[in-house]
Design an enzyme around this catalytic site. Structure first.
Site, PDB file in Angstrom:
ATOM      1  N   ASP A  51       0.290   8.658  -7.054  1.00 11.30           N
ATOM      2  CA  ASP A  51       1.396   8.907  -6.128  1.00 11.30           C
ATOM      3  C   ASP A  51       2.724   9.042  -6.871  1.00 11.30           C
ATOM      4  OD1 ASP A  51      -0.358   8.855  -4.018  1.00 11.30           O
ATOM      5  OD2 ASP A  51       0.162   6.814  -3.389  1.00 11.30           O
TER       6      ASP A  51
ATOM      7  N   ASP B 118      -1.709  -1.202  -5.802  1.00  8.80           N
ATOM      8  CA  ASP B 118      -2.464  -0.160  -5.104  1.00  8.80           C
ATOM      9  C   ASP B 118      -3.026   0.807  -6.141  1.00  8.80           C
ATOM     10  OD1 ASP B 118      -3.288   2.164  -3.740  1.00  8.80           O
ATOM     11  OD2 ASP B 118      -1.880   1.778  -2.116  1.00  8.80           O
TER      12      ASP B 118
ATOM     13  N   LYS C 205       0.851  -1.197   0.000  1.00 10.39           N
ATOM     14  CA  LYS C 205       0.000   0.000   0.000  1.00 10.39           C
ATOM     15  C   LYS C 205       0.883   1.242   0.000  1.00 10.39           C
ATOM     16  CE  LYS C 205      -3.994  -2.071   0.492  1.00 10.39           C
ATOM     17  NZ  LYS C 205      -4.900  -2.131  -0.618  1.00 10.39           N
ATOM     18  N   CYS C 206       0.419   2.264  -0.691  1.00  5.70           N
ATOM     19  CA  CYS C 206       1.136   3.535  -0.710  1.00  5.70           C
ATOM     20  C   CYS C 206       1.100   4.129   0.683  1.00  5.70           C
ATOM     21  CB  CYS C 206       0.509   4.481  -1.725  1.00  5.70           C
ATOM     22  SG  CYS C 206       0.976   4.021  -3.408  1.00  5.70           S
ATOM     23  N   PRO C 207       2.178   4.748   1.084  1.00  6.19           N
ATOM     24  CA  PRO C 207       3.300   5.256   0.299  1.00  6.19           C
ATOM     25  C   PRO C 207       4.494   4.317   0.209  1.00  6.19           C
ATOM     26  CG  PRO C 207       3.503   6.144   2.489  1.00  6.19           C
ATOM     27  CD  PRO C 207       2.258   5.261   2.484  1.00  6.19           C
TER      28      PRO C 207
END
Length: 75
Positions: A44, A38, A11-13
């Protein structure tokens, strides 16, 4: 040179943070190719490239649910 990074399942970040470390090891003009699942990753990485001066080449889907993001390292 093209270097690949598999960020599927992260998952980001986290993908952006790990990519930042990898990019420090690369030379200007090299390409980092990231596979991420993601849905926020393309946005992002676009922001990451704006801030760092690296160039976002594309962000296609080689398979459903996977985003292939290609970043050219700035000089």
């Amino acid at each position: 040179m093209i270097r690949q990074y598999d960020a599927r399942g992260l998952k980001c970040p986290i993908p952006v943070l790990k990519a930042r470390k990898i990019i420090k090891e690369l030379q200007p003009g090299d390409i980092l190719e990231i596979d991420a699942t993601d849905p926020g990753a393309p946005k992002d990485f676009a922001h990451f490239c704006e801030v760092t001066g690296n160039r976002l080449l594309d962000g296609g889907e080689p398979e459903p649910g996977v985003f292939r993001i290609r970043v050219e390292v700035a000089g």
